[in-house]
Design a protein around this motif. Structure first.
Motif, mmCIF file in Angstrom:
data_model
loop_
_atom_site.group_PDB
_atom_site.id
_atom_site.type_symbol
_atom_site.label_atom_id
_atom_site.label_comp_id
_atom_site.label_asym_id
_atom_site.label_seq_id
_atom_site.Cartn_x
_atom_site.Cartn_y
_atom_site.Cartn_z
ATOM 1 N N ILE A 148 0.827 -1.209 0.000
ATOM 2 C CA ILE A 148 0.000 0.000 0.000
ATOM 3 C C ILE A 148 0.860 1.258 0.000
ATOM 4 C CG2 ILE A 148 -1.613 1.353 1.391
ATOM 5 C CD1 ILE A 148 -2.948 -1.259 2.208
ATOM 6 N N MET A 149 1.886 1.270 0.827
ATOM 7 C CA MET A 149 2.746 2.451 0.874
ATOM 8 C C MET A 149 3.474 2.647 -0.454
ATOM 9 S SD MET A 149 2.158 3.795 3.811
ATOM 10 C CE MET A 149 3.470 4.992 4.074
ATOM 11 N N ASP A 150 3.887 1.564 -1.084
ATOM 12 C CA ASP A 150 4.551 1.671 -2.388
ATOM 13 C C ASP A 150 3.596 2.259 -3.416
ATOM 14 O OD1 ASP A 150 6.691 1.030 -4.383
ATOM 15 O OD2 ASP A 150 5.150 -0.336 -5.145
ATOM 16 N N LEU A 151 2.349 1.799 -3.405
ATOM 17 C CA LEU A 151 1.355 2.310 -4.347
ATOM 18 C C LEU A 151 1.069 3.794 -4.125
ATOM 19 C CD1 LEU A 151 -0.904 1.950 -6.497
ATOM 20 C CD2 LEU A 151 -2.428 1.272 -4.609
ATOM 21 N N LEU A 152 0.798 4.156 -2.871
ATOM 22 C CA LEU A 152 0.360 5.517 -2.583
ATOM 23 C C LEU A 152 1.496 6.534 -2.589
ATOM 24 C CD1 LEU A 152 -2.271 4.838 0.233
ATOM 25 C CD2 LEU A 152 -2.651 5.120 -2.226
ATOM 26 N N VAL A 153 2.668 6.123 -2.132
ATOM 27 C CA VAL A 153 3.805 7.056 -2.075
ATOM 28 C C VAL A 153 4.590 7.060 -3.384
ATOM 29 C CG1 VAL A 153 5.964 7.618 -0.904
ATOM 30 C CG2 VAL A 153 3.995 6.833 0.429
ATOM 31 N N ASN A 154 5.050 5.899 -3.812
ATOM 32 C CA ASN A 154 5.921 5.840 -4.987
ATOM 33 C C ASN A 154 5.171 5.998 -6.305
ATOM 34 O OD1 ASN A 154 8.109 5.447 -3.287
ATOM 35 N ND2 ASN A 154 8.053 3.221 -3.452
ATOM 36 N N LYS A 155 4.005 5.390 -6.403
ATOM 37 C CA LYS A 155 3.298 5.410 -7.685
ATOM 38 C C LYS A 155 2.305 6.566 -7.804
ATOM 39 C CE LYS A 155 3.750 0.467 -8.693
ATOM 40 N NZ LYS A 155 4.620 0.102 -7.571
ATOM 41 N N MET A 156 1.685 6.947 -6.673
ATOM 42 C CA MET A 156 0.688 8.023 -6.720
ATOM 43 C C MET A 156 1.245 9.377 -6.296
ATOM 44 S SD MET A 156 -1.938 6.598 -8.001
ATOM 45 C CE MET A 156 -3.060 7.983 -7.804
ATOM 46 N N GLY A 157 2.354 9.361 -5.557
ATOM 47 C CA GLY A 157 3.003 10.623 -5.198
ATOM 48 C C GLY A 157 2.485 11.293 -3.944
ATOM 49 N N TRP A 158 1.648 10.597 -3.148
ATOM 50 C CA TRP A 158 1.203 11.178 -1.894
ATOM 51 C C TRP A 158 2.290 11.046 -0.838
ATOM 52 C CZ3 TRP A 158 -3.473 8.568 -3.949
ATOM 53 C CH2 TRP A 158 -4.441 9.504 -4.355
ATOM 54 N N SER A 159 2.368 12.003 0.047
ATOM 55 C CA SER A 159 3.383 11.957 1.098
ATOM 56 C C SER A 159 2.994 10.946 2.161
ATOM 57 C CB SER A 159 3.536 13.337 1.743
ATOM 58 O OG SER A 159 2.366 13.662 2.482
ATOM 59 N N SER A 160 3.980 10.485 2.903
ATOM 60 C CA SER A 160 3.726 9.564 4.007
ATOM 61 C C SER A 160 2.832 10.217 5.046
ATOM 62 C CB SER A 160 5.054 9.137 4.637
ATOM 63 O OG SER A 160 4.857 8.215 5.675
ATOM 64 N N GLY A 161 3.028 11.516 5.254
ATOM 65 C CA GLY A 161 2.205 12.250 6.209
ATOM 66 C C GLY A 161 0.749 12.312 5.798
ATOM 67 N N MET A 162 0.496 12.388 4.492
ATOM 68 C CA MET A 162 -0.878 12.383 3.997
ATOM 69 C C MET A 162 -1.565 11.068 4.352
ATOM 70 S SD MET A 162 -3.410 13.722 2.097
ATOM 71 C CE MET A 162 -2.765 14.920 0.909
ATOM 72 N N ILE A 163 -0.844 9.971 4.209
ATOM 73 C CA ILE A 163 -1.425 8.659 4.516
ATOM 74 C C ILE A 163 -1.711 8.545 6.009
ATOM 75 C CG2 ILE A 163 -1.032 6.161 4.421
ATOM 76 C CD1 ILE A 163 0.813 6.826 1.968
ATOM 77 N N ALA A 164 -0.850 9.138 6.835
ATOM 78 C CA ALA A 164 -1.085 9.125 8.277
ATOM 79 C C ALA A 164 -2.365 9.879 8.638
ATOM 80 C CB ALA A 164 0.112 9.735 9.011
ATOM 81 N N LYS A 165 -2.734 10.858 7.823
ATOM 82 C CA LYS A 165 -3.972 11.610 8.072
ATOM 83 C C LYS A 165 -5.211 10.818 7.660
ATOM 84 C CE LYS A 165 -1.930 16.222 7.514
ATOM 85 N NZ LYS A 165 -1.914 17.472 6.707
ATOM 86 N N TYR A 166 -5.022 9.854 6.763
ATOM 87 C CA TYR A 166 -6.125 9.009 6.286
ATOM 88 C C TYR A 166 -5.746 7.544 6.445
ATOM 89 C CZ TYR A 166 -7.769 13.366 4.198
ATOM 90 O OH TYR A 166 -8.190 14.662 3.998
ATOM 91 N N PRO A 167 -5.586 7.087 7.701
ATOM 92 C CA PRO A 167 -5.077 5.732 7.939
ATOM 93 C C PRO A 167 -5.996 4.612 7.472
ATOM 94 C CG PRO A 167 -5.874 6.710 9.979
ATOM 95 C CD PRO A 167 -5.862 7.804 8.954
ATOM 96 N N VAL A 168 -7.254 4.943 7.160
ATOM 97 C CA VAL A 168 -8.155 3.909 6.648
ATOM 98 C C VAL A 168 -7.588 3.314 5.359
ATOM 99 C CG1 VAL A 168 -9.572 5.463 5.260
ATOM 100 C CG2 VAL A 168 -10.574 3.369 6.168
ATOM 101 N N ALA A 169 -6.713 4.055 4.677
ATOM 102 C CA ALA A 169 -6.085 3.555 3.454
ATOM 103 C C ALA A 169 -5.317 2.269 3.695
ATOM 104 C CB ALA A 169 -5.140 4.616 2.884
ATOM 105 N N LEU A 170 -4.840 2.086 4.924
ATOM 106 C CA LEU A 170 -4.045 0.908 5.242
ATOM 107 C C LEU A 170 -4.903 -0.310 5.550
ATOM 108 C CD1 LEU A 170 -1.351 2.586 7.538
ATOM 109 C CD2 LEU A 170 -1.222 2.130 5.074
ATOM 110 N N GLY A 171 -6.202 -0.103 5.693
ATOM 111 C CA GLY A 171 -7.064 -1.214 6.061
ATOM 112 C C GLY A 171 -7.999 -1.687 4.975
ATOM 113 N N VAL A 172 -8.163 -0.896 3.913
ATOM 114 C CA VAL A 172 -9.095 -1.295 2.849
ATOM 115 C C VAL A 172 -8.419 -2.288 1.914
ATOM 116 C CG1 VAL A 172 -10.315 0.905 2.967
ATOM 117 C CG2 VAL A 172 -8.437 0.628 1.337
ATOM 118 N N SER A 173 -9.210 -2.916 1.080
ATOM 119 C CA SER A 173 -8.685 -3.919 0.154
ATOM 120 C C SER A 173 -7.819 -3.267 -0.921
ATOM 121 C CB SER A 173 -9.843 -4.678 -0.507
ATOM 122 O OG SER A 173 -9.357 -5.517 -1.540
ATOM 123 N N LEU A 174 -6.634 -3.809 -1.098
ATOM 124 C CA LEU A 174 -5.716 -3.301 -2.118
ATOM 125 C C LEU A 174 -6.268 -3.593 -3.519
ATOM 126 C CD1 LEU A 174 -2.824 -2.023 -2.336
ATOM 127 C CD2 LEU A 174 -1.976 -4.362 -2.623
#
Length: 239
Positions: A148-174
């Motif tokens: 998930i982090m590879d997809l959202l950070v490396n491929k989509m360009g969102w910051s790690s901090g952005m993902i921390a603000k929306y942690p549900v991203a880590l629990g939904v189906s990839l």
């Protein structure tokens, strides 16, 4: 203990507000009321009720979070105190999810998740904030976290901090949610139809129907393949 005895026991401690809940518990987890386990379950239910945990949340633990009820009462009390200290309201369902996340083997997974997310740049402040919003985010497998982090950070360009603000991203189906939605957004970004400052919440919050209306259907005139991209039938490179 007979089914009737179990039912009377559950009602005596005030666990259920609706009779159907009794049948669900007996069908899924009646074994937790066997003599060897009952000495922990009943006192823990009492402890949770005294701590302000509402009946629906206790019913959830009886069907989906039995590990919490199986620990010895002293440990259960420690878990409740820990959750309160972390800022959870015990009257809310998120507190029950936090109890489950901090219990038993899940605690080991949680600690491992912290180490993984540190490598992606999460700060010490990010962990408690994300956990309070969505406790399940910290009990995800290491493999899934990395994907998930590879997809959202490396491929989509969102910051790690952005993902921390929306942690549900880590629990939904990839496969069923993140990849299809990210693929559509990637196409729209490439073609300039949406703003590159789109935040992660805009991707995650809509229901499937809403997402299709907002990000797919309105652009089908310009990008006819977009629905096929969402369905995984067409690669982004072929659009």
């Amino acid at each position: 203990m007979s089914v009737r005895g179990l039912s009377e026991l559950c009602w005596s401690v005030g666990v259920f507000s609706q009779k159907p809940n009794v049948g669900v518990v007996f069908k899924l987890n009646s074994w937790i009321f066997l003599e060897g386990h009952c000495k922990h379950v009943v006192p823990n239910i009492g402890l949770l009720r005294e701590s302000g945990v509402p009946q629906p949340c206790i019913s959830f633990l009886l069907t989906r979070g039995t590990r919490v009820l199986m620990v010895n009462p002293e440990k259960c009390g420690q878990l409740v105190s820990e959750v309160k200290e972390m800022g959870f309201n015990l009257e809310k369902s998120t507190s029950v999810n936090a109890l489950c996340a901090l219990c038993g083997k899940n605690k080991l997974v949680l600690n491992r998740s912290r180490e993984v997310l540190k490598t992606w740049g999460w700060s010490e402040d990010d962990f408690p904030s994300a956990f309070r919003k969505y406790p399940h985010c910290m009990v995800v497998s290491e493999k899934k976290l990395m994907q998930i982090m590879d997809l959202l950070v490396n491929k989509m360009g969102w910051s790690s901090g952005m993902i921390a603000k929306y942690p549900v991203a880590l629990g939904v189906s990839l496969e069923r949610r993140l990849i299809p939605r990210c693929s559509v957004v990637k196409v729209l970004l490439f073609k300039g139809f949406i703003n590159e400052n789109l935040n992660l919440g805009s991707l995650l919050k809509p229901t499937e129907k809403q997402f299709l209306e907002i990000f797919v259907n309105r652009y089908l005139g310009q990008v006819p393949e977009l629905l096929s991209v969402y369905q995984g039938k067409v690669d982004i490179q072929d659009v």
